[in-house]
Design a protein around this motif. Sequence first.
Motif, PDB file in Angstrom:
ATOM      1  N   ILE A  36       0.849  -1.187   0.000  1.00 47.25           N
ATOM      2  CA  ILE A  36       0.000   0.000   0.000  1.00 47.25           C
ATOM      3  C   ILE A  36       0.882   1.233   0.000  1.00 47.25           C
ATOM      4  CG2 ILE A  36      -1.621   1.291   1.408  1.00 47.25           C
ATOM      5  CD1 ILE A  36      -2.442  -1.677   2.327  1.00 47.25           C
ATOM      6  N   ARG A  37       0.627   2.092  -0.952  1.00 45.23           N
ATOM      7  CA  ARG A  37       1.476   3.275  -1.065  1.00 45.23           C
ATOM      8  C   ARG A  37       0.987   4.362  -0.106  1.00 45.23           C
ATOM      9  NH1 ARG A  37      -0.161   5.341  -5.137  1.00 45.23           N
ATOM     10  NH2 ARG A  37      -1.696   3.767  -5.628  1.00 45.23           N
ATOM     11  N   PRO A  40      -0.421   7.861   0.902  1.00 42.39           N
ATOM     12  CA  PRO A  40      -1.227   8.768   0.089  1.00 42.39           C
ATOM     13  C   PRO A  40      -0.380   9.926  -0.419  1.00 42.39           C
ATOM     14  CG  PRO A  40      -1.767   8.966   2.412  1.00 42.39           C
ATOM     15  CD  PRO A  40      -0.859   7.802   2.286  1.00 42.39           C
ATOM     16  N   GLN A  41      -0.670  10.312  -1.632  1.00 42.42           N
ATOM     17  CA  GLN A  41       0.119  11.372  -2.242  1.00 42.42           C
ATOM     18  C   GLN A  41      -0.305  12.723  -1.680  1.00 42.42           C
ATOM     19  OE1 GLN A  41       0.600  10.396  -6.157  1.00 42.42           O
ATOM     20  NE2 GLN A  41       2.400  11.680  -6.362  1.00 42.42           N
ATOM     21  N   GLN A  63       4.282  13.919  -9.328  1.00 43.27           N
ATOM     22  CA  GLN A  63       3.868  12.522  -9.464  1.00 43.27           C
ATOM     23  C   GLN A  63       5.094  11.613  -9.398  1.00 43.27           C
ATOM     24  OE1 GLN A  63       1.229  11.884 -12.704  1.00 43.27           O
ATOM     25  NE2 GLN A  63       1.503   9.674 -12.674  1.00 43.27           N
ATOM     26  N   PRO A  88       2.055   3.326  -9.792  1.00 44.98           N
ATOM     27  CA  PRO A  88       1.500   2.642 -10.952  1.00 44.98           C
ATOM     28  C   PRO A  88       0.497   3.577 -11.610  1.00 44.98           C
ATOM     29  CG  PRO A  88       0.610   1.733  -8.924  1.00 44.98           C
ATOM     30  CD  PRO A  88       1.585   2.807  -8.535  1.00 44.98           C
ATOM     31  N   SER A  89       0.709   3.916 -12.833  1.00 44.52           N
ATOM     32  CA  SER A  89      -0.234   4.849 -13.436  1.00 44.52           C
ATOM     33  C   SER A  89      -0.937   4.191 -14.609  1.00 44.52           C
ATOM     34  CB  SER A  89       0.494   6.114 -13.879  1.00 44.52           C
ATOM     35  OG  SER A  89       1.652   5.742 -14.577  1.00 44.52           O
ATOM     36  N   GLY A 139      -7.537  13.301 -14.233  1.00 40.00           N
ATOM     37  CA  GLY A 139      -8.262  13.501 -12.971  1.00 40.00           C
ATOM     38  C   GLY A 139      -9.166  12.353 -12.613  1.00 40.00           C
ATOM     39  N   ALA A 155     -10.270   8.307 -12.254  1.00 40.56           N
ATOM     40  CA  ALA A 155      -9.532   7.112 -11.827  1.00 40.56           C
ATOM     41  C   ALA A 155      -8.848   6.475 -13.031  1.00 40.56           C
ATOM     42  CB  ALA A 155     -10.486   6.121 -11.180  1.00 40.56           C
ATOM     43  N   ALA A 156      -7.570   6.232 -12.920  1.00 42.62           N
ATOM     44  CA  ALA A 156      -6.810   5.706 -14.048  1.00 42.62           C
ATOM     45  C   ALA A 156      -7.093   4.221 -14.228  1.00 42.62           C
ATOM     46  CB  ALA A 156      -5.322   5.948 -13.827  1.00 42.62           C
TER      47      ALA A 156
END
Lengths: 254, 289
Positions: B5-6, B8-9, B15, B20-21, B33, B35-36
């Motif tokens: 779990i990353r 939160p940004q 970025q 993972p994008s 903007g 959800a990718a």
Amino acid sequence: MSYQANFRVWRGDSSGGSLEPYQVEVNEGEVVLDIVHRLQATQAPDLAVRWNCKAGKCGSCSAEVNGRPRLLCMTRMSTLPADEPVTITPMRTFPVLRDLVTDVSFNYTKAREVPSFVPPPDLKPGQYRMQQEDVNRSQEFRKCIECFLCQNTCHVVRDHEENKPAFSGPRFLMRVAELDMHPLDAAAEGGLDRKRSAQEEHGLGMCNITKCCTEVCPEHIKITDNALIPLKERAVDRKYDPLVWLGSVIRRRK
Amino acid sequence: MTTEIRPPQQPGEPQSAAAPSGPAPGRGVHSPGRAAIAARHLRTDRWWASPALTGFGLLAFIGYSTWRAFFGLHTAYAAPYVSPFYSPCLAANCPAMKSGADWALFGSWWQLSPALIVLIFPLGFRLTCYYYRKAYYRAFWSSPPACAVAEPHASYSGETRFPLILQNIHRYFFYFAIVVAGILTYDAVLAWRNPAGQWGHAGVGTLVLLANIVLIWAYTLSCHSCRHIVGGRLRHFSKHPVRYRMWNLVGKLNARHMQLAWASLISVGVADLYVYLLASGAFTDPRIF
Ligand code: SF4
Ligand code: SF4
Ligand code: FES
Ligand code: FES
């Protein structure tokens, strides 16, 4: 009867994210929101999800389950195939904040753009009298819980971000219809033609009546049949009726 | 089976390359903007079945009716029945119909099939019908193919511009449709004769035409424009009790508009096919009395 089910949950924020696999226990009678809560309790304490009532009445827990816009708290696990992974994502029309939570302020902006009820000048509050048959139609629209699943599903904005400024979406076109059908609304007396502004300001013409809003509404409001199409017909009365048009030309000549 | 779990940004933070994008930002569900998610849709049910079936049904009818409209003149009438595609017959080259709706308004210069003159009206009615619009926008134009399945088009203006803004004339086709339904009713009355023209007889064809006209009326009256005209446009139902009742009745039919659209489309085709089979001598009409 309980079993272990596979899930793919979208985790991330506006800068990126991905579908993460999880295996979670599922018990008889549970809904998808129960699973998300179990996930938070056991494996992913920082998983963000918005919810409130768990009874399908607050409209907070809108998301997409196996690609279909749904309320998480009203989607029973028993309606989903047990042998395939269940995919849970945030709504895909609004900007994502984090995980399953989106920023739905688009809808609040659109809500503010609809001019509110205009009180009749000759009546004071408390003196309003309305017949039941005159308010039946708007009462159906009043069942709305503002979950914005219809706004999320409508392809006009879901598939075309650039249409957002010009289109209010089914929820707020329905609001225009409700006010235009309201027996006491005095907007017209004040010079506001809601039939015309539905088309000129709220983008009614963009709706191509393909009924996805109706398909996903958890309150089973017949948005297209009872609000959008009647509103289109009302706009036709104003804008495309040749007799009305001819009448206005003759009046202008005089 | 948890994955990492990353943290939160933070807003404003550049970025991180490790995040993972999704795919490069694009349009629609891939707009910046949102959800990718790379997939255009994540539906796992058979969402394509309904538009495929609709498209197949509409194409089958278009194919059949085009063939009949262009080449059906000599099999359009089998006493006492007339095909709904050829009624009213407004050219001089019609088959002789015993007291049928045969008015040579167009005179003898019209050499093409007379069906082409009148079919414009039912065609326009159904083409601008709110139900058929939904059906063909979804099935033929993929706009959208199904709910929450991304459409392939780069831009979209709905019914705000020419030509689709013309959909707004639907109610005028509705008025014509009333006339057409009236004429087909007349044809169904004429069907209560025997081939020699004597009244008080009926055959299987009589029942076919009768079923067809009932469905045509039900479809026509269940129209959304009809619902608006009889009462929907009112603000105060309480002041118009009769129109309120009519609006309620039309509303009941209107809830079945899709089913009636298909049922009447099929019944028109079947009625025409029945007349065709009689006229081409495939079998003789079983008489009931
Ligand atoms: S019927 Fe109109 S408003 Fe509803 S989803 Fe379809 S296009 Fe959008
Ligand atoms: S109309 Fe239905 S789908 Fe749309 S916001 Fe209201 S309850 Fe939700
Ligand atoms: S939590 Fe309130 S509607 Fe689902
Ligand atoms: S005939 Fe379908 S809406 Fe009028």
